[in-house]
Scaffold this motif. Sequence first.
Motif, short mmCIF file in Angstrom:
data_model
loop_
_atom_site.label_atom_id
_atom_site.label_comp_id
_atom_site.label_asym_id
_atom_site.label_seq_id
_atom_site.Cartn_x
_atom_site.Cartn_y
_atom_site.Cartn_z
N MET A 382 0.83 -1.20 0.00
CA MET A 382 0.00 0.00 0.00
C MET A 382 0.87 1.26 0.00
O MET A 382 0.54 2.25 -0.66
CB MET A 382 -0.93 -0.01 1.22
N GLY A 383 1.98 1.22 0.73
CA GLY A 383 2.86 2.38 0.76
C GLY A 383 3.58 2.63 -0.55
O GLY A 383 3.70 3.77 -0.99
N GLN A 384 4.03 1.54 -1.19
CA GLN A 384 4.78 1.72 -2.44
C GLN A 384 3.88 2.11 -3.60
O GLN A 384 4.28 2.88 -4.47
CB GLN A 384 5.53 0.42 -2.77
N LEU A 385 2.67 1.59 -3.65
CA LEU A 385 1.77 1.88 -4.77
C LEU A 385 0.97 3.16 -4.57
O LEU A 385 0.55 3.78 -5.54
CB LEU A 385 0.80 0.71 -4.99
N GLY A 386 0.76 3.57 -3.31
CA GLY A 386 -0.12 4.70 -3.07
C GLY A 386 0.50 5.91 -2.41
O GLY A 386 -0.13 6.97 -2.35
N MET A 387 1.75 5.80 -1.93
CA MET A 387 2.32 6.90 -1.16
C MET A 387 3.71 7.32 -1.63
O MET A 387 4.43 8.00 -0.89
CB MET A 387 2.38 6.53 0.33
N THR A 388 4.12 6.92 -2.80
CA THR A 388 5.44 7.33 -3.30
C THR A 388 5.36 8.08 -4.62
O THR A 388 6.38 8.56 -5.10
CB THR A 388 6.35 6.11 -3.48
N GLY A 389 4.18 8.17 -5.21
CA GLY A 389 4.05 8.86 -6.49
C GLY A 389 3.35 10.19 -6.36
O GLY A 389 3.28 10.81 -5.29
N GLU A 390 2.75 10.63 -7.46
CA GLU A 390 2.08 11.93 -7.48
C GLU A 390 0.79 11.92 -6.66
O GLU A 390 0.32 12.97 -6.22
CB GLU A 390 1.77 12.32 -8.92
N LEU A 391 0.17 10.74 -6.48
CA LEU A 391 -1.08 10.67 -5.74
C LEU A 391 -0.88 10.68 -4.23
O LEU A 391 -1.85 10.75 -3.48
CB LEU A 391 -1.85 9.39 -6.13
N SER A 392 0.36 10.60 -3.78
CA SER A 392 0.63 10.50 -2.35
C SER A 392 0.13 11.73 -1.60
O SER A 392 0.24 12.86 -2.09
CB SER A 392 2.13 10.33 -2.12
N PRO A 393 -0.43 11.55 -0.38
CA PRO A 393 -0.73 12.71 0.46
C PRO A 393 0.54 13.53 0.70
O PRO A 393 1.66 13.03 0.52
CB PRO A 393 -1.25 12.08 1.76
N VAL A 394 0.36 14.76 1.10
CA VAL A 394 1.50 15.67 1.25
C VAL A 394 2.47 15.12 2.29
O VAL A 394 2.14 15.02 3.48
CB VAL A 394 1.03 17.08 1.65
N ARG A 395 3.64 14.75 1.84
CA ARG A 395 4.71 14.22 2.68
C ARG A 395 6.04 14.58 2.04
O ARG A 395 6.10 14.94 0.86
CB ARG A 395 4.61 12.69 2.82
N HIS A 396 7.12 14.43 2.79
CA HIS A 396 8.44 14.67 2.20
C HIS A 396 8.71 13.58 1.17
O HIS A 396 8.26 12.44 1.32
CB HIS A 396 9.50 14.68 3.28
#
Length: 453
Positions: A382-396
């Motif tokens: 879930m982290g690699q597919l949803g939180m590392t690209g352009e769709l990721s919530p605002v994070r560093h």
Amino acid sequence: MPNVTFRASRRTLTSHAGLSIIGQCLEIAGVDSLDAHLPTTLGIPNSDVLKSYLGLLCLGMSDFDAIENFRRDKPFRQLLDIHKVPSAATLRQRMEKPAVCGLQAQLPALSTTLLSLVEAPITAHEGYVCLDIDTFVMDNSNSKKEGVSRTYQKVDGYTPIAAYLGNEGWCLGLELRPGKQHTMKESNAFLARVLPRAQGLTEQPILLREDSGFDSQAHVALLERQRQAFAEAGRQLDYLVKWNPRDSAKADRDTWLAVAADYWEELRPGKRQALWTQTVSIRDEAKVEYVVKRVMRLVERTADHDGQLLLEPDYELEGWWTSLDEAPEAVIKRYQAHATHEQFHSEIKTDLDLERLPSGKFATNDLILHLAQLAYNILRLMGQLGMTGELSPVRHPAKRRRLRTVLQELVHRAAVVSHKARQIILDFGQDIGRMTVLTTLRARLRYPRGSPC
């Protein structure tokens, strides 16, 4: 301070909307297929028991009593496709029974099935997909659990062994061991189980990295045989194992100084090092001889980093068994990246709440770690597919998200649950960003590779 009033709404609510994605991953992994291997007549199928506990692990909980909070939680049951959520006593008893029956052997295949069908990204590091194998300590002090004993970190607990693949850290093996068990004991058998899983997930060259706890001639000889077997199959396997300079090697300082005489280079005033490569003949348990390569480094310090002169020179001797055809500096640099796996150990112990295992029986705790392997891979996916690209919530920006971040951003999200046209609808209100991520994940997982469209 404003006046705040609490009330119970008639609408169905869930505070763990991310369970919908977790339930989809459990379906792809084939948890329901375990009922065929371990049938039961006790009412609740074993798949429901396992999915209930996997749901707890994916929420960051590990104790059996935590399931009581979800027995009347309809969204928990529906999103994970559970017919009936067991009680805490039933969960404990039923977890002990399949543990005795050896269900652990069936569970690693669920993770490899999930990663293969979803086509999980497996990133190489400088031309190699790294397979890191290591043991770590789980502190279970002041307990009388079976298998708890003194570990190499001088605490009472367990020393499980784990294997991680790629820069993402996909877990390919996680097995419990007694605290006093030496690292090398049963490690060859663990390697024989893990290598085929890595071979089935990637076609890229594989680099196996291990620390000095795995330094033995029999183990290095096994790696040479595995490397030859990979080559015969048209694949590439290399290894990098830290050498353990035992007392006999440390005592023979004059010999090492004589060898290093032609390789000295100054790093700073008061510190110099020598790097060279040597070939060593080793024998396995069957007395078969192998010629392997070892990269050596000898560091001499005559002054500390502040410039204070030492009364006597201080020497540090290190070595690495390797099949890589690279310069010593490049080999050492590759091994330094091996330290990344320590973060994966930390996530298992803290983010999944498994520092102190919940059962007093060794077999049950071993089953729990095998289930934790699947829960870890689901959250990592879930982290690699949803939180590392352009769709990721605002994070560093990051190449990999910690499991705790996935729990906070995707799993522990509130939503209104409604039923319409035989569908379950999760209403996120104005939380558009995370709804978009979860929608994208669900679409990605809807038709995995090999499933009918």
